[in-house]
Structure formats: C-alpha cells, structure tokens
Design a protein around this motif. Structure first.
Motif, PDB file in Angstrom:
ATOM      1  N   ASP A  58      46.924  41.963  43.290  1.00  0.00           N
ATOM      2  CA  ASP A  58      47.211  42.943  44.338  1.00  0.00           C
ATOM      3  C   ASP A  58      46.608  44.315  44.057  1.00  0.00           C
ATOM      4  O   ASP A  58      46.922  45.296  44.733  1.00  0.00           O
ATOM      5  CB  ASP A  58      48.729  43.054  44.538  1.00  0.00           C
ATOM      6  CG  ASP A  58      49.300  41.731  45.017  1.00  0.00           C
ATOM      7  OD1 ASP A  58      48.646  41.082  45.868  1.00  0.00           O
ATOM      8  OD2 ASP A  58      50.367  41.318  44.533  1.00  0.00           O
ATOM      9  N   THR A  59      45.740  44.379  43.072  1.00  0.00           N
ATOM     10  CA  THR A  59      45.066  45.639  42.724  1.00  0.00           C
ATOM     11  C   THR A  59      43.853  45.834  43.628  1.00  0.00           C
ATOM     12  O   THR A  59      43.084  44.895  43.828  1.00  0.00           O
ATOM     13  CB  THR A  59      44.582  45.565  41.258  1.00  0.00           C
ATOM     14  OG1 THR A  59      45.702  45.273  40.426  1.00  0.00           O
ATOM     15  CG2 THR A  59      43.924  46.862  40.822  1.00  0.00           C
ATOM     16  N   PRO A  60      43.648  47.052  44.158  1.00  0.00           N
ATOM     17  CA  PRO A  60      42.420  47.295  44.926  1.00  0.00           C
ATOM     18  C   PRO A  60      41.199  47.093  44.018  1.00  0.00           C
ATOM     19  O   PRO A  60      41.181  47.574  42.877  1.00  0.00           O
ATOM     20  CB  PRO A  60      42.533  48.767  45.347  1.00  0.00           C
ATOM     21  CG  PRO A  60      43.979  49.107  45.217  1.00  0.00           C
ATOM     22  CD  PRO A  60      44.529  48.241  44.120  1.00  0.00           C
ATOM     23  N   ALA A  61      40.213  46.373  44.532  1.00  0.00           N
ATOM     24  CA  ALA A  61      39.049  46.028  43.704  1.00  0.00           C
ATOM     25  C   ALA A  61      38.344  47.272  43.176  1.00  0.00           C
ATOM     26  O   ALA A  61      37.787  47.263  42.079  1.00  0.00           O
ATOM     27  CB  ALA A  61      38.082  45.164  44.506  1.00  0.00           C
ATOM     28  N   GLY A  62      38.417  48.359  43.974  1.00  0.00           N
ATOM     29  CA  GLY A  62      37.737  49.590  43.563  1.00  0.00           C
ATOM     30  C   GLY A  62      38.278  50.192  42.282  1.00  0.00           C
ATOM     31  O   GLY A  62      37.580  50.956  41.609  1.00  0.00           O
ATOM     32  N   THR A  63      39.513  49.840  41.921  1.00  0.00           N
ATOM     33  CA  THR A  63      40.101  50.427  40.717  1.00  0.00           C
ATOM     34  C   THR A  63      39.948  49.503  39.493  1.00  0.00           C
ATOM     35  O   THR A  63      40.412  49.836  38.410  1.00  0.00           O
ATOM     36  CB  THR A  63      41.601  50.743  40.913  1.00  0.00           C
ATOM     37  OG1 THR A  63      42.304  49.503  41.046  1.00  0.00           O
ATOM     38  CG2 THR A  63      41.827  51.602  42.143  1.00  0.00           C
ATOM     39  N   LEU A  64      39.302  48.370  39.664  1.00  0.00           N
ATOM     40  CA  LEU A  64      39.109  47.460  38.531  1.00  0.00           C
ATOM     41  C   LEU A  64      38.125  48.059  37.534  1.00  0.00           C
ATOM     42  O   LEU A  64      37.256  48.854  37.902  1.00  0.00           O
ATOM     43  CB  LEU A  64      38.537  46.121  39.013  1.00  0.00           C
ATOM     44  CG  LEU A  64      39.413  45.229  39.875  1.00  0.00           C
ATOM     45  CD1 LEU A  64      38.606  44.006  40.315  1.00  0.00           C
ATOM     46  CD2 LEU A  64      40.679  44.801  39.134  1.00  0.00           C
ATOM     47  N   ALA A  65      38.260  47.629  36.285  1.00  0.00           N
ATOM     48  CA  ALA A  65      37.264  47.992  35.273  1.00  0.00           C
ATOM     49  C   ALA A  65      35.944  47.314  35.637  1.00  0.00           C
ATOM     50  O   ALA A  65      35.923  46.304  36.351  1.00  0.00           O
ATOM     51  CB  ALA A  65      37.726  47.528  33.900  1.00  0.00           C
ATOM     52  N   HIS A  66      34.857  47.871  35.130  1.00  0.00           N
ATOM     53  CA  HIS A  66      33.522  47.346  35.433  1.00  0.00           C
ATOM     54  C   HIS A  66      33.432  45.830  35.202  1.00  0.00           C
ATOM     55  O   HIS A  66      32.953  45.080  36.054  1.00  0.00           O
ATOM     56  CB  HIS A  66      32.496  48.085  34.579  1.00  0.00           C
ATOM     57  CG  HIS A  66      31.129  47.502  34.671  1.00  0.00           C
ATOM     58  ND1 HIS A  66      30.329  47.688  35.778  1.00  0.00           N
ATOM     59  CD2 HIS A  66      30.426  46.716  33.818  1.00  0.00           C
ATOM     60  CE1 HIS A  66      29.193  47.038  35.591  1.00  0.00           C
ATOM     61  NE2 HIS A  66      29.225  46.448  34.410  1.00  0.00           N
ATOM     62  N   GLY A  67      33.914  45.404  34.047  1.00  0.00           N
ATOM     63  CA  GLY A  67      33.846  43.981  33.716  1.00  0.00           C
ATOM     64  C   GLY A  67      34.638  43.129  34.686  1.00  0.00           C
ATOM     65  O   GLY A  67      34.193  42.070  35.117  1.00  0.00           O
ATOM     66  N   GLN A  68      35.813  43.632  35.052  1.00  0.00           N
ATOM     67  CA  GLN A  68      36.663  42.875  35.976  1.00  0.00           C
ATOM     68  C   GLN A  68      36.000  42.703  37.348  1.00  0.00           C
ATOM     69  O   GLN A  68      36.171  41.677  38.006  1.00  0.00           O
ATOM     70  CB  GLN A  68      38.006  43.583  36.136  1.00  0.00           C
ATOM     71  CG  GLN A  68      38.831  43.581  34.861  1.00  0.00           C
ATOM     72  CD  GLN A  68      40.113  44.375  35.041  1.00  0.00           C
ATOM     73  OE1 GLN A  68      40.101  45.468  35.617  1.00  0.00           O
ATOM     74  NE2 GLN A  68      41.224  43.827  34.567  1.00  0.00           N
ATOM     75  N   LYS A  69      35.222  43.701  37.761  1.00  0.00           N
ATOM     76  CA  LYS A  69      34.520  43.584  39.051  1.00  0.00           C
ATOM     77  C   LYS A  69      33.502  42.451  39.019  1.00  0.00           C
ATOM     78  O   LYS A  69      33.347  41.706  39.980  1.00  0.00           O
ATOM     79  CB  LYS A  69      33.795  44.899  39.394  1.00  0.00           C
ATOM     80  CG  LYS A  69      34.683  45.913  40.060  1.00  0.00           C
ATOM     81  CD  LYS A  69      33.850  47.093  40.557  1.00  0.00           C
ATOM     82  CE  LYS A  69      34.764  48.295  40.745  1.00  0.00           C
ATOM     83  NZ  LYS A  69      34.032  49.539  40.954  1.00  0.00           N
ATOM     84  N   GLN A  70      32.808  42.348  37.883  1.00  0.00           N
ATOM     85  CA  GLN A  70      31.843  41.240  37.765  1.00  0.00           C
ATOM     86  C   GLN A  70      32.582  39.900  37.794  1.00  0.00           C
ATOM     87  O   GLN A  70      32.110  38.943  38.396  1.00  0.00           O
ATOM     88  CB  GLN A  70      31.023  41.370  36.475  1.00  0.00           C
ATOM     89  CG  GLN A  70      29.927  42.430  36.523  1.00  0.00           C
ATOM     90  CD  GLN A  70      28.724  42.020  37.381  1.00  0.00           C
ATOM     91  OE1 GLN A  70      28.517  40.845  37.680  1.00  0.00           O
ATOM     92  NE2 GLN A  70      27.933  43.002  37.784  1.00  0.00           N
TER      93      GLN A  70
END
Ligand code: ADP
Ligand code: MG
Length: 254
Positions: A136-148
């Motif tokens: 439920d976390t907004p993708a924009g606030t993910l760490a760089h690695g988590q976005k990948q």
C-alpha cells in the motif's frame, strides 16, 4: 521452444550501424548477461527485439518472428523489458501498479478502485519481489532498488516469458544487488532472462552465460570464466578508451 533466437540483426541510424549482424541464442531457463562498453549497442539490441527501433535480420521467440511486428504485438507475445530509468506510476501504490500491469482486459475503474481481494498472480508477484509489506506504499516513495523490483513484478504479473532488463542494478547498494541477483536467479528457472549489465562483480556472481558486445558485434560468448579469459575481451576493456565510470570499474576487474 521458448528461447530467443536472434540472427543477423542489424540496426542502423542514418547510416550509422549500431547493431551489426548480431547472432544471439538464449535458451529458456538461461540467465544471460549482455555486457560491453558504452555505445556497444546493448540497449539498441533490446529496442529492436521489443519493436522500438526497426531492425533487419531475424528475431524469433518461441519460433515466432518478431521483426516487423508492433511494440504491442511483441509485448503480447510474452516479451517484456525494463528501462534504465524506472517507469512505475509514482502516485499509485505498489499494489495498484501491479494491478494495472495485470489488468489488461479489465476496466480502469475496476483496476483503480479499492479492492477487497488481491488476485493470485499479484499476490505471488508481491511475494517474489519482496514487496508484500509495501503493497500500500506509493511507488514514488520506494527506494531505488524497490522500484526496479516493482517493474520486474509488473512483468511477472503479465506472465512475460522473456525478460529483457536494461542495467537493473545501476545505482543499487550491494545488498540490493545481491537481492536482485537472487530474484533473477529464481525468475530464470521458468523464464528466459537477459540482463544488460556493467557491474562485473554482479555479473560474476549471477550470470549463467555471457555475451560481450563491442561496436555492434558479438565479440565473445560463453561462461563468465571463458569470457574473462578471452584476450579479445581483455583488449576491449583494457586497450580501448571506455567511456564512463562503470566501464572504468570494469577495466580494473576483468
Ligand atoms: P549501449 O546500450 O551498449 O551503451 P546503445 O545501444 O545505447 O549502446 O547505443 C549504441 C550506439 O548507437 C551509440 O553509438 C549510440 O550513440 C547510437 N544510438 C543509439 N540510439 C540512437 C538513435 N536513436 N539515433 C542515433 N544513434 C543512436
Ligand atoms: Mg544502454
């Protein structure tokens, strides 16, 4: 036969040949690393396979010719890619991003409204990419690695059979790299994975096979050990003038 079979692939931009008669065979279940100095043609090769640029020659996946097909038809043939910069929907949550990726055929409203249940494929992908707790976390606030990882998850929920990943660990910490390597290892058991990479340590740890591109051509191919022992590879990395810090790091380690 769900391998990738590239024959004589050539891509030219206004007379400049970026990919020059490349032959590349990647079997299902392989974890192939595609390496080479900046400008070698790695991204252009992936662009041609995914229909973003026009190529000549032949690109078959599972026996089907892809060259000449539209980007969308190629995607529907089970081929997915990531880009050097993440392309997730920053405002939407992790779950919503996966839902949209999974939701081809469902209406936008159905996808975007709060859901009670999470579809099985989405739940499995969340688990695989290690983001269940961040659903439920907004993708924009993910760490760089988590976005990948989220991007990779978006390919998994589409049940992509061939993943083409363009420098997925660039900018990641050592721990994130290790986690990504393990993730790709797992994924490649059931799917074909091609990883463009600059980081030699990462390649040594996780590649099952390696293709070295240089000036649009295949310079060398084999296991990590074979490629590293190849004098032509050493010459390109040691003798040339590779651009960029990542290539410099490669020089010291090859
Ligand atoms: P790599 O990913 O291996 O660093 P690229 O595939 O991005 O290399 O680029 C290969 C070569 O093709 C480079 O010389 C680059 O400048 C050139 N190139 C890439 N895309 C284009 C384009 N759209 N137009 C003209 N030249 C391009
Ligand atoms: Mg590139």
């Amino acid at each position: 036969m769900s391998g990738l079979d590239v024959r004589g692939l050539t891509v030219a931009f206004d007379g400049f040949t970026a990919v020059d008669g490349v032959d590349l065979r990647v079997d299902s279940g392989d974890l192939r690393f595609l390496i080479g100095p900046n400008g070698a043609g790695k991204t252009t090769l992936v662009d041609a396979v995914t229909g973003l640029v026009r190529g000549r020659g032949s690109v078959r996946f599972g026996g089907t010719e892809l060259l000449g097909r539209s980007v969308h038809r190629i995607a529907r043939s089970g081929i997915g890619r990531t880009f050097q910069t993440a392309t997730v929907f920053e405002e939407l949550t992790v779950l919503q991003n996966l839902d949209i990726a999974a939701g081809a055929g469902r209406g936008a409203w159905t996808m975007l409204r709060r859901r009670r249940g999470v579809p099985g494929s989405v739940a499995r992908a969340l688990e695989t990419i290690g983001l269940s707790d961040a659903a439920d976390t907004p993708a924009g606030t993910l760490a760089h690695g988590q976005k990948q990882w989220l991007e990779i998850g978006m390919l998994l929920v589409q049940d992509v059979r061939l993943l083409l990943l363009d420098e997925p660990v660039a900018g990641m910490s050592h721990e994130e790299r290790q986690a990504t390597g393990e993730l790709l290892r797992g994924i490649s058991r059931e799917r074909t994975v091609v990883v463009i990479e600059h980081d030699m340590d990462f390649m040594r740890s996780f590649a099952r096979s390696v293709t070295v591109l240089h000036a649009g051509r295949v310079l060398s191919e084999g296991t990590v050990a074979e490629v590293q022992a190849d004098p032509r590879v050493q010459e390109v990395y040691l003798g040339g003038a590779p651009a960029g810090a990542a290539a410099d790091a490669a020089v010291q380690e090859v």
